[in-house]
Every structure is written in C-alpha cells, then in structure tokens.
Design a protein around this motif. Structure first.
Motif, PDB file in Angstrom:
ATOM      1  N   LEU A  71       0.856  -1.145  -0.412  1.00 58.02           N
ATOM      2  CA  LEU A  71      -0.023  -0.121   0.017  1.00 58.02           C
ATOM      3  C   LEU A  71       0.878   1.194   0.001  1.00 58.02           C
ATOM      4  CD1 LEU A  71      -2.838  -0.826   2.539  1.00 58.02           C
ATOM      5  CD2 LEU A  71      -3.027  -0.643   0.069  1.00 58.02           C
ATOM      6  N   GLN A  72       1.777   1.214   0.515  1.00 63.63           N
ATOM      7  CA  GLN A  72       2.860   2.427   0.700  1.00 63.63           C
ATOM      8  C   GLN A  72       3.394   2.847  -0.777  1.00 63.63           C
ATOM      9  OE1 GLN A  72       3.027   3.789   3.887  1.00 63.63           O
ATOM     10  NE2 GLN A  72       4.105   5.663   2.832  1.00 63.63           N
ATOM     11  N   GLY A 109       6.495  -1.357  10.560  1.00 64.82           N
ATOM     12  CA  GLY A 109       7.894  -0.999  10.311  1.00 64.82           C
ATOM     13  C   GLY A 109       8.270   0.016   9.001  1.00 64.82           C
ATOM     14  N   ILE A 110       7.123   0.372   8.615  1.00 65.88           N
ATOM     15  CA  ILE A 110       7.132   1.062   7.259  1.00 65.88           C
ATOM     16  C   ILE A 110       7.701   2.527   7.656  1.00 65.88           C
ATOM     17  CG2 ILE A 110       6.001   2.391   5.492  1.00 65.88           C
ATOM     18  CD1 ILE A 110       4.382  -0.940   6.950  1.00 65.88           C
ATOM     19  N   PRO A 111       9.015   2.893   7.028  1.00 59.62           N
ATOM     20  CA  PRO A 111       9.559   4.226   7.447  1.00 59.62           C
ATOM     21  C   PRO A 111       8.724   5.459   7.218  1.00 59.62           C
ATOM     22  CG  PRO A 111      10.896   2.828   5.989  1.00 59.62           C
ATOM     23  CD  PRO A 111       9.762   2.037   5.858  1.00 59.62           C
ATOM     24  N   ASP A 112       8.000   5.411   6.406  1.00 58.64           N
ATOM     25  CA  ASP A 112       6.962   6.685   6.259  1.00 58.64           C
ATOM     26  C   ASP A 112       5.837   6.676   7.277  1.00 58.64           C
ATOM     27  OD1 ASP A 112       8.560   7.512   4.104  1.00 58.64           O
ATOM     28  OD2 ASP A 112       7.270   6.743   2.540  1.00 58.64           O
ATOM     29  N   ASN A 146       5.114  11.130  11.040  1.00 56.86           N
ATOM     30  CA  ASN A 146       4.364  11.744   9.944  1.00 56.86           C
ATOM     31  C   ASN A 146       2.908  11.947  10.297  1.00 56.86           C
ATOM     32  OD1 ASN A 146       3.792  12.506   7.447  1.00 56.86           O
ATOM     33  ND2 ASN A 146       4.060  10.625   6.516  1.00 56.86           N
ATOM     34  N   PRO A 147       2.553  12.919  10.960  1.00 54.59           N
ATOM     35  CA  PRO A 147       1.267  13.436  11.114  1.00 54.59           C
ATOM     36  C   PRO A 147       0.350  13.457  10.023  1.00 54.59           C
ATOM     37  CG  PRO A 147       2.614  15.303  11.209  1.00 54.59           C
ATOM     38  CD  PRO A 147       3.536  14.348  11.143  1.00 54.59           C
ATOM     39  N   LEU A 148       0.857  13.725   8.683  1.00 49.68           N
ATOM     40  CA  LEU A 148      -0.181  13.917   7.384  1.00 49.68           C
ATOM     41  C   LEU A 148      -0.318  12.525   6.921  1.00 49.68           C
ATOM     42  CD1 LEU A 148       1.766  16.844   5.921  1.00 49.68           C
ATOM     43  CD2 LEU A 148      -0.328  16.689   7.343  1.00 49.68           C
ATOM     44  N   HIS A 149       0.259  11.413   7.375  1.00 48.84           N
ATOM     45  CA  HIS A 149       0.001  10.173   6.682  1.00 48.84           C
ATOM     46  C   HIS A 149      -1.306   9.893   6.861  1.00 48.84           C
ATOM     47  CE1 HIS A 149       0.074   6.040   5.778  1.00 48.84           C
ATOM     48  NE2 HIS A 149       1.594   6.028   5.450  1.00 48.84           N
ATOM     49  N   PRO A 150      -2.074   9.177   5.920  1.00 48.31           N
ATOM     50  CA  PRO A 150      -3.681   9.067   5.755  1.00 48.31           C
ATOM     51  C   PRO A 150      -3.947   8.189   6.986  1.00 48.31           C
ATOM     52  CG  PRO A 150      -2.709   8.308   3.854  1.00 48.31           C
ATOM     53  CD  PRO A 150      -1.639   8.910   4.492  1.00 48.31           C
TER      54      PRO A 150
END
Length: 368
Positions: free
Chosen positions: A92-93, A243-246, A250-254
């Motif tokens: 998904l990333q 464990g996905i780095p992003d 990251n407060p903007l991650h959906p």
C-alpha cells in the motif's frame, strides 16, 4: 516518455541524456500508456492501470498456491493469500507514488518461485522452465532496476539452497548437478532474453558503481542512510507486519497514526504471528498440510531470512547485513534494506500466515 524509452538517447532532456539504463521501464510503463491510449483519457487509463497491477499481483500468487493446495476445500486459503499479497501495508505504501517497477517484481516473485520449484523437482524440463522464467522477467522486469531484485534473490536463493542441501543430504551428485545446471541455464536464458536492459545495467555497474558509491559517502555513508531509513524496521515491528519508514513521525500520513496509537489495533497487530506460531508449534495441526509441508517449510525459511534482511542493521542480526555491505562487492546497491528485501519477507509471511489461518479456523470449527 514511452517513446523516449525506445532509444538510448533522450534529446528532450537538457542538451540530451543517455537513458540506456532506463530501457527496462519500457515494459513497466507500457500498460499505463496503452490504457491511456485506448481510453483517450489519462485518469481513466491510470485507473485501469492500477486495477491491472492489483489483478496481476493477486493472480500470480493464486496460481502458485493452487499448485500446492489444489483441492476445492482449500479455496479460502488461495483467496486469502491473494488478498493479503496484493493488499498489505508494504505494498500500500508503494501506491502513494505508484511504484510500477516494484509491483511488477512483486507479481513476478510467486511465478518465478513456481517455475524454479517445478524445474528443481523435475516436474518441468530445464529448457522449458528456463525459457518460461526468462519470459516472465521480460514482462515483469521491475523496470530493469537491479536494487529491486533483492527480495527475489533472497527467495529464490533460499529455494535453490534448499534443494542443494537436500541433494547433499541424500548424497546424490545427480540431484546436485541438476540444481547447478538449472541455475546456470536460467541465468543464461534470462540474460539473453532480457539483454536490452541487462547489458546496459552491467555496463553501468562496471563503469559507474565505484563513483556512485563514493558520491554516497562510501560504505559509511550507506550505513548512515540505512540506519535512518530503517530506523523503525525492528524485528518486533516487522513481525507485526509494520515498520514502514514513512509511517512514523508523519502526522500527514492518511492512516498510519491510528495503527500506532490505538490500543486495540496494536494488540491485533500481534494476531497474525501468534496464530502462525501456534499452528507451527503443534504437530497435529501441521500434519493437516499434507504434502505441502515441504513447500511451506521453504516459505518459512524465506520468511525468517527475509525478516533478517529486511531489518537491515537492526539487532540482533544486524551484523549480517553490515558485513554484507562491507565485504561483498556490489551489495551496497541494496542500501535501503526495508524496501529492497521486503518482498521476500512479505511473500513468505503471507503464504505461511494464510496456511496457518486456514488450519487454525478449520481446527477451531471442528473443535466447536
């Protein structure tokens, strides 16, 4: 962009640029360009392209699982493996920037595994299987980007190593040389069928690797990069299929924040590995796998080795990845361990968990 990939020189970029090392993207770019052309609409063409990649990824692992679980009673296992393989956090990333190259190799891995298994177990001839292997990589080539082949190298490397060990265990030189002969023929066939992108990559490797490594700060720079990118890819996070780095800081991650903060979702993240361990630890449950036990054992090895490689420099096995970076020439191309070796980890994990989940549910139903 598709037209420029037909040539080794792009006259439209500045004063011109050598793009021979990008020729592998000709195939990866083709579906989107074709769908856009047929529909006459960029949004419609891209939408169909996205559906196409989801479909190819799901069908590829369905074909693999069906060989080892062909009976009708295993249809839930085949469906669940297909769903988990094409719809997971790792993949998904990749949809944020539509990583078609990654998707193509993710789809290729189950098919390549199936071909190699059938060759090594003598279901198929070496010539037939080798040509089919090379054709699959012609169509699903990852854009001809060598670093993206990390997961495939781990998965197929373990498969070949398993058959070598079994040959030595049986003291069969005939079986041993069959494995070696198969690997040689597959390699030669793949190189020549995919020569249009393999040879430019080999040229770049021999002539540009040292300078590119130096521009990245050498091995020390690669290690610093890996530690930053793989900061959260610890063993425990990976066992939770995260464990996905992003995801982190990251407060903007959906969607990541709810998985990181919700107590319920945190607890649920341990369910897959718990079910897997429970089933594998009970002999009477493993027996339900029948003749597929050998297949799942190899997938379990891929899952475990993929776990170690995907975790990169994280303890307790990080010294292995660091040693490979320091002492194996060319290994530095796999500088982002999570992204480069993740496919092998998710491939093995999806298969082992899907089988464990099926056995766990059927066992629970019988007990009730």
């Amino acid at each position: 962009y598709l037209k420029t990939l037909w040539f080794s020189w792009n006259p439209y970029s500045g004063f011109g640029a050598d793009v021979s090392s990008n020729t592998g993207f000709l195939i990866a770019q083709l579906p989107e360009a074709l769908f856009v052309k047929l529909t006459g609409s960029l949004p419609a063409g891209q939408t169909i392209s996205f559906i196409f990649w989801f479909f190819v990824i799901g069908v590829s692992i369905y074909i693999l699982i069906k060989q080892f679980f062909p009976e009708s009673k295993y249809w839930p296992l085949r469906i669940s493996a297909g769903v988990f393989y094409m719809y997971n956090f790792y993949l998904l990333q990749g949809w944020f920037i539509t990583e078609r190259a990654k998707f193509s190799l993710f789809a290729a891995l189950p098919l390549l595994f199936l071909v190699c298994w059938n060759i090594l177990s003598r279901r198929w001839s070496v010539v037939y299987g080798g040509l089919l292997f090379s054709l699959i990589l012609f169509l699903l080539n990852g854009g001809g980007s060598p670093p993206l082949y990390g997961g495939i190298l781990v998965a197929l490397g373990i498969l070949f190593l398993y058959f070598i060990v079994m040959a030595l265990w049986k003291k069969s030189l005939f079986d041993f040389f069959h494995v070696v002969r198969s690997a040689v023929f597959i390699g030669i066939a793949t190189i020549f069928v995919n020569a249009y992108w393999v040879f430019p990559q080999l040229y770049a490797a021999f002539n540009q690797y040292t300078s590119q490594l130096s521009s990245s700060g050498g091995i020390a720079g690669i290690l610093s990069w890996e530690e930053a990118v793989n900061k959260y890819a610890s063993i425990i996070n990976l066992l939770r299929l995260q464990g996905i780095p992003d995801w982190y800081n990251n407060p903007l991650h959906p969607y990541s924040n709810i998985f990181l903060s919700s107590p319920i979702l945190i607890i649920l993240s341990f369910v897959p590995i718990t079910i897997t361990i429970y089933v594998l630890m009970r002999k009477e449950l493993r027996k339900q796998l029948g003749q597929a036990q050998e297949f799942l054992f190899v997938c379990l090895l891929i899952f475990l080795i993929g776990l170690i490689m995907t975790a990169g420099s994280h303890p307790p096995f990080g010294f292995i990845y660091v040693a490979l970076l320091k002492y194996v020439p060319g290994f530095a191309i796999f500088r982002s361990a999570f992204y480069k070796f993740g496919p092998s980890f998710w491939f093995g994990g999806v298969i082992v968990f899907s089988a464990s989940l099926f056995i766990f549910i059927t066992h629970t139903i019988k007990q009730s």
